[in-house]
Design an enzyme around this catalytic site. Structure first.
Site, PDB file in Angstrom:
ATOM      1  N   PRO A 176       7.528   3.731   0.177  1.00 29.07           N
ATOM      2  CG  PRO A 176       6.984   1.751   1.248  1.00 29.07           C
ATOM      3  CD  PRO A 176       7.507   3.111   1.496  1.00 29.07           C
ATOM      4  N   PRO A 177       5.010   3.426  -2.460  1.00 32.85           N
ATOM      5  CG  PRO A 177       4.615   2.487  -4.547  1.00 32.85           C
ATOM      6  CD  PRO A 177       5.385   2.300  -3.303  1.00 32.85           C
ATOM      7  N   GLY A 178       1.954   5.247  -2.001  1.00 32.88           N
ATOM      8  CA  GLY A 178       0.714   5.291  -1.222  1.00 32.88           C
ATOM      9  C   GLY A 178       0.882   5.507   0.259  1.00 32.88           C
ATOM     10  CB  THR A 179       3.748   5.646   2.541  1.00 33.77           C
ATOM     11  OG1 THR A 179       4.642   6.159   1.558  1.00 33.77           O
ATOM     12  CG2 THR A 179       3.890   4.165   2.642  1.00 33.77           C
ATOM     13  N   GLY A 180       1.692   8.350   1.663  1.00 34.20           N
ATOM     14  CA  GLY A 180       1.284   9.690   2.067  1.00 34.20           C
ATOM     15  C   GLY A 180       2.317  10.782   1.807  1.00 34.20           C
ATOM     16  CD  GLU A 397      -4.546 -22.788  -0.003  1.00 34.76           C
ATOM     17  OE1 GLU A 397      -3.895 -22.088   0.788  1.00 34.76           O
ATOM     18  OE2 GLU A 397      -4.289 -22.833  -1.225  1.00 34.76           O
TER      19      GLU A 397
HETATM   20  P1  ADP Z   1       2.349   8.758  -2.204  1.00 36.03           P
HETATM   21  O1  ADP Z   1       2.584  10.155  -2.656  1.00 36.03           O
HETATM   22  O2  ADP Z   1       3.229   8.352  -1.054  1.00 36.03           O
HETATM   23  O3  ADP Z   1       2.373   7.729  -3.284  1.00 36.03           O
HETATM   24  P2  ADP Z   1      -0.227   9.792  -1.567  1.00 36.03           P
HETATM   25  O4  ADP Z   1       0.161  10.869  -0.609  1.00 36.03           O
HETATM   26  O5  ADP Z   1      -0.531  10.218  -2.945  1.00 36.03           O
HETATM   27  O6  ADP Z   1       0.881   8.665  -1.597  1.00 36.03           O
HETATM   28  O7  ADP Z   1      -1.436   8.964  -0.952  1.00 36.03           O
HETATM   29  C1  ADP Z   1      -2.553   8.576  -1.706  1.00 36.03           C
HETATM   30  C2  ADP Z   1      -3.785   8.634  -0.849  1.00 36.03           C
HETATM   31  O8  ADP Z   1      -3.714   7.669   0.207  1.00 36.03           O
HETATM   32  C3  ADP Z   1      -3.945   9.964  -0.145  1.00 36.03           C
HETATM   33  O9  ADP Z   1      -4.703  10.830  -0.923  1.00 36.03           O
HETATM   34  C4  ADP Z   1      -4.641   9.613   1.142  1.00 36.03           C
HETATM   35  O10 ADP Z   1      -6.033   9.633   0.967  1.00 36.03           O
HETATM   36  C5  ADP Z   1      -4.211   8.194   1.421  1.00 36.03           C
HETATM   37  N1  ADP Z   1      -3.118   8.179   2.418  1.00 36.03           N
HETATM   38  C6  ADP Z   1      -1.863   7.783   2.200  1.00 36.03           C
HETATM   39  N2  ADP Z   1      -1.125   7.887   3.317  1.00 36.03           N
HETATM   40  C7  ADP Z   1      -1.931   8.380   4.268  1.00 36.03           C
HETATM   41  C8  ADP Z   1      -1.759   8.726   5.643  1.00 36.03           C
HETATM   42  N3  ADP Z   1      -0.564   8.568   6.253  1.00 36.03           N
HETATM   43  N4  ADP Z   1      -2.806   9.221   6.311  1.00 36.03           N
HETATM   44  C9  ADP Z   1      -4.000   9.371   5.703  1.00 36.03           C
HETATM   45  N5  ADP Z   1      -4.233   9.076   4.419  1.00 36.03           N
HETATM   46  C10 ADP Z   1      -3.220   8.576   3.698  1.00 36.03           C
END
Ligand code: ADP
Length: 585
Positions: A176-180, A397
Site C-alpha cells: 500500500p502507499p506510504g509503507t516505505g 455512537e
Molecule cells: P511508498 O513509496 O511506499 O509510497 P515512501 O517510501 O515514499 O512510501 O514513504 C513516505 C514516507 O513515509 C517516507 O519518506 C518515510 O518518512 C515514511 N515511512 C514510510 N514507511 C516507513 C518505514 N517503514 N520506516 C520509516 N519511515 C517510513
C-alpha cells in the site's frame, strides 16, 4: 557643370514664354533639367537663380538651350533613384534576413523542445544525495532482509560473478502507499554507495506518441553510464498495465512505453551492475510479460506495519523531536492500527506542529492525541447544535460502541465523540481495527457479520429508543458501508446460501475495454434477485441482532449517553469505567 544642390533657387513667377524669350535673348547662363519634373532650375548671367515651370519631358527647352549655347545639365535622377532603390532593397533584404533568422531561431527552439521531450526527467541522486540507510526504514524487517543481499552484489559484483550467481535484474516492491517502498530502494542505494535514478512511471507518458519510449531508452542509457546503480520506477502500474486492454487497440502510447521498458530490461545483461526496483500497489493489473523471469522476477511485499513495527517507525520519526517523559510510543502504536509509515510520520509531524502552536517545549500526549484526531477525523467543526441533535448523535455512537464491545471486546473502543468534524454530519466512534486482520489480510465470515452488526447498531439504538417511525437518516453512511460488506460476502467470498461462486461483475474488470470487447455474459436475472435477497437478509438479520443487543443493555445505553452528552467525548478507558454488567446476547 554645377552642383545644383549647392544653390538655392527662388520660385519664379515667369511664364513659360518668358523662359523661351530669355533663352533666345541670351540672358541665361545655364539650365538644370530634371527629366521627370515639371520645372527647371535656371541660372541667369546676372547671377539670379529661379525655378520655372515647364512641360513634362519638355524637348523644346533642350533644343533651345543647345541653339543658344546655354549650359544644360540633365540631372540623372534615374541614377539617384536607383541608388535610393538599391539602398532600400538592401535594407529590405537586411530586414528579411533578420526576420528569417528570427523565425529560424524560434522554430529551432520549438523543434529542439519537441525532440528534447524524449529526455528523461529522471531525478538523479548522486552518492552524496542518498543518505538513507536501512536503519531509517523501520517495521518492515522481512522486506529489508530480502533486499540486503542486493547490497553485497552492488558492492562486490565480482564475487557473485565468480560464483556464477545471477542477481535478479528487477525487483518489484508491492504494498500500500506510504509503507516505505521508495525508502527501501533509497536505502539499498545509500548502503551500497551507488547512484540512485528515480522516476515515477507516470512521468514517462506524455501527450506525444513515442516520447515515453524514448524516455525509457534515455533512462537506461543514463543508468549504463553510471553503472553500478539503481533505477527506481515508482507506480509502475501506470505504464505496466496489461496490454491490449484499451478500446483503442494495442498501439497506444502507454503500450509502446511498456514495450520499450521490456526491451530495455532484456537489453542489459545479467550482473551488469544495474538493478531495477519498481513499486506498485496493484500487482494484479500488471502485464504478465513484465513479471516473467528475467524481468521483474522477484517480488517483495511491503505490508502495513504491525504493532511492533509501528512502535519502531514512531521511534524513528521521534528521534529529532523532544518528547515528554510520559509519552509511551507503544501506547500510540496500539492506537494507530492500520496506519502506514507515512501516516505515522505525519502523526509525529502534526504533533510537533501542535506543540509549537501551544508554545510548549516538549511534545506531550495531548499534542499527539490532537494530531491523531485531526488525521483520522478531520478538523473540529464549531457548529452549535440543539440538544435533540446531540441526543441522536449520542444514541447512534454509544449504540455502536456497545455492540462493538459485545462483539469485539471492550478494548475495541478507542474513542466516542459527538463533536462533529468537518465533512461529517455527526459524531464518531473510533473502533480499533484488528491487528491480526491487518497483518494477515484474512477476514472470517463471523468478523464480517460482526462489522455489519456494529455498523447498523446506531440505527438499532434509534429504533429501540425513538421507535421505528421516528428514526433519522443519521445512519445512512453506516448503512452504505454495511451493504457493501454484505454484497462482497455474497458475490465475492461465497459466504451466503448461493455458495462458493464469484458473482462480482466488477471482478478484475479494471479496463472498460475488456468488458466491452469480450462481451462477457452477465449474471442471470434470477441469480441477481437471489443476490439482492441475500444482501437484504444478511442486513436485516444483523439489524435484528443489534436491536436485541441494545435492548438487553438499554439502561447502560441511557447511562453512557447521558455522560457523553455532558462530556462530549469519552475515551476508551472512560468507556470501560462506564461499562458494567454488559449483557452479551
Ligand atoms: P511508498 O513509496 O511506499 O509510497 P515512501 O517510501 O515514499 O512510501 O514513504 C513516505 C514516507 O513515509 C517516507 O519518506 C518515510 O518518512 C515514511 N515511512 C514510510 N514507511 C516507513 C518505514 N517503514 N520506516 C520509516 N519511515 C517510513
Amino acid at each position: 557643370m554645377f552642383l545644383n544642390s549647392k544653390f538655392s533657387y527662388s520660385k519664379s513667377n515667369k511664364s513659360y514664354s518668358d523662359l523661351l524669350l530669355e533663352l533666345d535673348s541670351g540672358n541665361i547662363l545655364s539650365i538644370y533639367f530634371y527629366p521627370r519634373r515639371r520645372e527647371i532650375d535656371v541660372i541667369y548671367k546676372d547671377g539670379r537663380k529661379e525655378k520655372i515651370p515647364i512641360l513634362y519631358n519638355d524637348q523644346l527647352i533642350i533644343e533651345k538651350s543647345s541653339e543658344n549655347n546655354v549650359d544644360l545639365t540633365i540631372n540623372n535622377s534615374r541614377k539617384d533613384s536607383s541608388i535610393a532603390n538599391s539602398t532600400a532593397t538592401f535594407f529590405l533584404l537586411l530586414i528579411f534576413i533578420f526576420g528569417f533568422a528570427l523565425i529560424l531561431k524560434s522554430t529551432s527552439k520549438i523543434a529542439s523542445k519537441a525532440f528534447g521531450f524524449g529526455k528523461s526527467k529522471a531525478k538523479f541522486f548522486t552518492i552524496e544525495d542518498v543518505n538513507t540507510r536501512f536503519d531509517d526504514v523501520a517495521g518492515v524487517p522481512e522486506a529489508a532482509e530480502e533486499l540486503k543481499e542486493m547490497i553485497n552484489f552492488l558492492k562486490n559484483p565480482k564475487r557473485l560473478n565468480d560464483l556464477g550467481a545471477k542477481i535478479p535484474k528487477g525487483v518489484l516492491l508491492i504494498g500500500p502507499p506510504g509503507t516505505g517502498k521508495t525508502l527501501l530502494a533509497k536505502a539499498i542505494a545509500g548502503e551500497s554507495g551507488v547512484p540512485f535514478l528515480s522516476i515515477s512511471a507516470s512521468e514517462f507518458v506524455e501527450l506525444f506518441v513515442g516520447v515515453g519510449a524514448s524516455r525509457v531508452r534515455d533512462l537506461f542509457e543514463k543508468a549504463k553510464e553510471n553503472s553500478p546503480c539503481i533505477i527506481f520506477i515508482d507506480e509502475i502500474d501506470s505504464i505496466g498495465r496489461q496490454r491490449g486492454s484499451g478500446i483503442g487497440g494495442g498501439n497506444d502510447e502507454r503500450e509502446q512505453t511498456l514495450n520499450q521498458l521490456l526491451t530495455q530490461l532484456d537489453g542489459f545483461s545479467e550482473n551488469s551492475g544495474i538493478i531495477v526496483l519498481a513499486a506498485t500497489n496493484r500487482p494484479d493489473i500488471l502485464d504478465s510479460a513484465l513479471l516473467r523471469p528475467g524481468r521483474f522476477d522477484r517480488k517483495i511485499e511491503v505490508l502495513l506495519p504491525d504493532l511492533k513495527g509501528r512502535n519502531k517507525i514512531l521511534s524513528v520519526h521521534s528521534l529529532s523531536k523532544p518528547l515528554s517523559d510520559d509519552v509511551d510510543l507503544n501506547f500510540w502504536a496500539s492506537r494507530t492500527a492500520g496506519f502506514s509509515g507515512a501516516d505515522l510520520e505525519n502523526l509525529m509531524n502534526e504533533s510537533a506542529i501542535h506543540c509549537a502552536r501551544n508554545f510548549s517545549e516538549k511534545i506531550s500526549n495531548e499534542n499527539i492525541e490532537n494530531a491523531l484526531e485531526k488525521i483520522t477525523l478531520g478538523l473540529r467543526s464549531s457548529n452549535v447544535v440543539s440538544n435533540k441533535i446531540k441526543k441522536i448523535r449520542a444514541y447512534n455512537e454509544v449504540g455502536r460502541a456497545i455492540v462493538s464491545a459485545i462483539n469485539n471486546g471492550i478494548d475495541s473502543i478507542d474513542k466516542i465523540t459527538i463533536l462533529p468534524r468537518s465533512g461529517f454530519i455527526g459524531g464518531y466512534t473510533k473502533i480499533a481495527p484488528d491487528d491480526d486482520v491487518i497483518s494477515s489480510g484474512l477476514i472470517s465470515k463471523k468478523l464480517l457479520l460482526s462489522k455489519i452488526e456494529i455498523a447498523l447498531a446506531g440505527r438499532a439504538a434509534e429504533i429501540v429508543v425513538f421507535g421505528i417511525n421516528e428514526i433519522t437518516q443519521y445512519a445512512a453512511d453506516n448503512i452504505n458501508y454495511s451493504t457493501a460488506i454484505a454484497k462482497e460476502m455474497v458475490t465475492k467470498y461465497g459466504f451466503s446460501i448461493i455458495g462458493p461462486v464469484c458473482l462480482d461483475q466488477n471482478n478484475d474488470e479494471i479496463f472498460l475495454g475488456n468488458s466491452l470487447l469480450k462481451n462477457k455474459s452477465l449474471i442471470a436475472d434470477k441469480t441477481s434477485t437471489i443476490i439482492d435477497n441475500q444482501i437484504i437478509k444478511i442486513s436485516k438479520e444483523a439489524l435484528a441482532n443489534a436491536v436485541l443487543k441494545i435492548k438487553n443493555n438499554r439502561s447502560m445505553l441511557e447511562r453512557i449517553v447521558e455522560v457523553l452528552i455532558d462530556e462530549e467525548t469519552i475515551d476508551g478507558n472512560r468507556f470501560k469505567e462506564l461499562l458494567s454488567n454488559l449483557v452479551k446476547v
